[in-house]
Design a protein around this motif. Structure first.
Motif, PDB file in Angstrom:
ATOM      1  N   TRP A 143       0.868  -1.087  -0.001  1.00  0.00           N
ATOM      2  CA  TRP A 143      -0.017   0.043   0.007  1.00  0.00           C
ATOM      3  C   TRP A 143       0.874   1.318  -0.004  1.00  0.00           C
ATOM      4  CZ3 TRP A 143      -4.632   0.064  -1.989  1.00  0.00           C
ATOM      5  CH2 TRP A 143      -5.216  -1.162  -1.546  1.00  0.00           C
ATOM      6  N   ILE A 164      -6.397   5.852  -1.942  1.00  0.00           N
ATOM      7  CA  ILE A 164      -7.187   4.623  -1.555  1.00  0.00           C
ATOM      8  C   ILE A 164      -7.264   4.689  -0.067  1.00  0.00           C
ATOM      9  CG2 ILE A 164      -7.903   2.431  -1.840  1.00  0.00           C
ATOM     10  CD1 ILE A 164      -6.861   2.577  -4.673  1.00  0.00           C
ATOM     11  N   SER A 165      -8.016   4.497   0.823  1.00  0.00           N
ATOM     12  CA  SER A 165      -7.908   4.297   2.141  1.00  0.00           C
ATOM     13  C   SER A 165      -7.478   2.872   2.218  1.00  0.00           C
ATOM     14  CB  SER A 165      -9.146   4.705   2.849  1.00  0.00           C
ATOM     15  OG  SER A 165      -9.176   4.235   4.252  1.00  0.00           O
ATOM     16  N   SER A 166      -6.734   2.420   2.872  1.00  0.00           N
ATOM     17  CA  SER A 166      -6.128   1.227   2.802  1.00  0.00           C
ATOM     18  C   SER A 166      -5.318   0.591   3.912  1.00  0.00           C
ATOM     19  CB  SER A 166      -5.235   1.043   1.482  1.00  0.00           C
ATOM     20  OG  SER A 166      -4.285   2.157   1.498  1.00  0.00           O
ATOM     21  N   ALA A 175      -7.653  -5.967   0.636  1.00  0.00           N
ATOM     22  CA  ALA A 175      -8.725  -5.613  -0.281  1.00  0.00           C
ATOM     23  C   ALA A 175      -9.852  -6.758  -0.644  1.00  0.00           C
ATOM     24  CB  ALA A 175      -8.104  -5.216  -1.803  1.00  0.00           C
ATOM     25  N   GLY A 202     -10.275  -3.660   4.693  1.00  0.00           N
ATOM     26  CA  GLY A 202      -9.757  -2.460   4.588  1.00  0.00           C
ATOM     27  C   GLY A 202     -10.229  -1.531   5.456  1.00  0.00           C
ATOM     28  N   THR A 259     -12.089  -0.315   1.898  1.00  0.00           N
ATOM     29  CA  THR A 259     -11.268  -0.534   0.744  1.00  0.00           C
ATOM     30  C   THR A 259     -12.188  -1.210  -0.391  1.00  0.00           C
ATOM     31  OG1 THR A 259      -9.250  -0.583   1.624  1.00  0.00           O
ATOM     32  CG2 THR A 259      -9.340  -1.425  -0.503  1.00  0.00           C
ATOM     33  N   ILE A 304     -10.272  -0.372  -8.713  1.00  0.00           N
ATOM     34  CA  ILE A 304     -10.855   0.409  -7.348  1.00  0.00           C
ATOM     35  C   ILE A 304     -10.939   1.781  -7.637  1.00  0.00           C
ATOM     36  CG2 ILE A 304     -10.110   0.878  -4.891  1.00  0.00           C
ATOM     37  CD1 ILE A 304      -8.080  -1.362  -5.020  1.00  0.00           C
TER      38      ILE A 304
END
Length: 435
Positions: free
Chosen positions: A110, A124-126, A138, A142, A153, A199
């Motif tokens: 990430w 991307i929130s991860s 994912a 997430g 995620t 995504i």
């Protein structure tokens, strides 16, 4: 350990890593477990994954799959079987800048994703560490630094490219294999091997970030104040809390992220931190989101953190829960408790839309015992808290079993997950096995 087969398919020639190979030491283990697999296949394509599965089936080798190796259950390695390592499949590409659709391969970390997307003003929130692999997070959920503004995620996964247990390479999206897309968003591990995702990212550049330290009394007053603060907080604010013992005291270390570069929004979101109690605001910054998931966090795994972990979701931070959390971290054999704020965008999604059904809870609580603590230490300290929880999260469980499955995938969700796993992997090739 199983003997290493002599006959190797042409497509895997030169790719099999055995215990005598100089690469083996860097590929055998995960973050939490030292493994001794008979073979590791550093896959470079979905075709390599399919051939590795066929090879394992022919030689009756147990299969483990590793994207980043941070999984707490240590299921990404084994003893005597075959490990499919996706670490070479780490491409990140913006497919449609206007629609913010990004293609990310499952072996990417990430930190690499955040760095690549920063150039496009996207994020991307991860998760909360840059070394975590894309594939495990994912497909499990997430819960990241932007969780309340972005959601999970999986809520933004629009398509998944997978290899099924029979070697078939399939694209799952809303128009093709929608059942497979559903199960891969929340219960992907044990169903199929994800090799790439599409995504939907979010426009984001700089963020607000702060760290604070709060002394917590035995009644957990500061924890209840934190929960009340988050219930009233703007969606831009997401927080994570580490609760630990400092001598006889319980201390909460709060990490706060504001998904905005507006100084007024950041200031307004962070000001309530001062009301939690005896609080020290250690530092506050405006910085690029990619700095939270820095490439400096990238490292190899050698079983360096043999922890045991479990978790539960809270709908409310009751006085009983707050007291119980403090008791767990100040016990003679203390746990580390981590709390992550939920709500906001997470709870916008229909509980039936993905295989993660927990859309009304407000807090994820994770409990970890470090050596010399063990599973018995964790179970004894967690036992009073378990009845107060309302569900669980698959990615923070060291010892998944039928009981934790039922908490993670309750009711109709669990029945559907089980049915789809039977459909896509009828022989249980990809199901985790006990150590």
């Amino acid at each position: 350990m199983n003997a290493v087969p002599r006959r190797v398919p042409a497509g895997l020639a030169g790719k099999l890593v055995t215990p005598g190979d100089r690469r083996y030491g860097a590929l055998r283990s995960t973050y939490t477990r030292v493994g001794s697999p008979a073979l590791v296949v550093p896959a470079e394509s979905a075709g390599d994954v399919a051939q590795a599965l066929a090879f394992a089936a022919e030689h009756r080798l147990h299969v483990s799959v590793r994207s980043g190796g941070h999984g707490l259950a240590g299921a990404a390695t084994n003893d005597g079987g075959l490990v499919i390592d996706l670490g070479a499949m780490r491409g990140v590409r913006v497919l449609d800048r206007e629609a913010r659709i990004v293609r990310v391969e499952a072996g990417a970390r990430w930190a690499e994703v955040a760095h690549a997307l920063a150039a496009h003003g996207l994020a991307i929130s991860s998760g909360d560490h840059g070394n975590v692999g894309v594939g495990g997070l994912a497909t499990g959920g997430g819960i990241g630094w932007l969780v309340r503004s972005y959601g999970l995620t999986i809520d933004h996964v629009r398509a998944v490219e997978v290899v099924l247990a029979d070697g078939s390479v399939v694209r799952a999206d809303a128009g093709h294999e929608p059942d497979l897309l559903w199960v891969m968003r929340g219960a992907g591990s044990g169903t199929a091997i994800a090799t790439a995702f599409e995504i939907e990212a979010v426009e984001l550049g700089r963020i607000g970030y702060a760290e604070a330290t709060v002394v917590v009394d035995s009644a957990g007053t500061a924890l209840r104040r934190w929960a009340a603060m988050m219930a009233a907080a703007p969606r831009e604010l997401s927080t994570a809390v580490n609760l630990s013992a400092q001598g006889s005291l319980a201390v909460a270390s709060v990490n706060a992220v504001v998904a905005s570069d507006s100084e007024s929004v950041i200031r307004g979101a962070l000001e309530p931190l001062a009301s939690l109690g005896d609080t020290v605001l250690d530092q506050a910054y405006v910085l690029p989101y990619s700095q939270l998931l820095s490439t400096a966090q990238l490292h190899r795994h050698h079983g360096q953190m043999p922890v045991v972990t479990t978790n539960g979701l809270l709908t409310r931070m009751t006085s009983e829960a707050a007291r119980g959390l403090v008791a767990a971290v100040t016990a003679p054999e203390p746990l580390l408790i981590q709390m992550r704020s939920l709500g906001g965008a997470v709870n916008d999604t229909d509980p039936a839309a993905t295989a993660y059904p927990h859309r009304h809870q407000r807090t994820l609580v994770t409990a970890t015992a470090f050596p010399p603590g063990d599973r018995e230490t964790l179970s004894a300290a967690w036992k009073p808290l378990l009845p107060l929880t309302d569900g669980a999260y698959v990615n923070f469980e060291s010892d998944p079993d039928e009981e934790t499955f039922a908490r993670t995938y309750p009711g109709a969700t669990g029945a559907r997950v089980a049915e789809l796993r039977r459909r896509y992997d009828p022989d249980g090739v990809l199901r985790p096995r006990s150590r």
